[in-house]
Motif scaffolding. Sequence first.
Motif, short mmCIF file in Angstrom:
data_model
loop_
_atom_site.label_atom_id
_atom_site.label_comp_id
_atom_site.label_asym_id
_atom_site.label_seq_id
_atom_site.Cartn_x
_atom_site.Cartn_y
_atom_site.Cartn_z
N TRP A 165 -16.97 -10.12 -34.55
CA TRP A 165 -15.74 -10.72 -34.27
C TRP A 165 -14.94 -10.70 -35.64
O TRP A 165 -15.42 -11.33 -36.43
N GLN A 166 -13.94 -10.14 -35.57
CA GLN A 166 -12.87 -9.94 -36.75
C GLN A 166 -13.66 -9.58 -37.95
O GLN A 166 -13.28 -9.97 -39.04
N THR A 197 -13.36 -1.97 -26.76
CA THR A 197 -12.61 -3.25 -26.35
C THR A 197 -13.98 -4.04 -25.79
O THR A 197 -14.49 -3.53 -24.91
N ASP A 206 -12.73 -14.55 -25.10
CA ASP A 206 -11.75 -13.58 -26.14
C ASP A 206 -12.21 -12.15 -25.79
O ASP A 206 -12.95 -11.61 -25.32
N GLU A 227 -11.36 -8.17 -27.72
CA GLU A 227 -10.95 -7.77 -29.30
C GLU A 227 -11.23 -6.11 -29.14
O GLU A 227 -12.30 -5.71 -28.51
#
Length: 119
Positions: free
Chosen positions: A29-30, A49, A56, A58
């Motif tokens: 994540w990020q 994706t 969430d 992403e």
Amino acid sequence: MLALAAGLFSGGSVVAHAQTVGDWVLGNWQGAGYWYPGVVSKIGGGKITIRYDDGDKETVSISDVRPYDWMIGMKVECNYKNAGEWFPGKIASLAGEKIGIAYDDGDKETTRTGRCRTN
């Protein structure tokens, strides 16, 4: 959703490959170094994706995805009682997105995979 992504060891790190939409994976994540469970919802152009178990979404590079490998006895960190703090523990049980945690401090909790992570 319980389909597991295929993995390959390469240079000491796990590299996910051959994912398809619907595979359960772990995403970085990020790019923060924590791996969260989710399901591949789209693939294209070297990007994947992920719809994370916490809701969430992403789109990340394939290098930021690895096969879902959680199992009983594995160390994780979970957001205890969804209070915003992360605590270390081990997976005591798994049933889809339902996960039992035995925390290092002796507490126990049954929660959802979306409230847990690995690093």
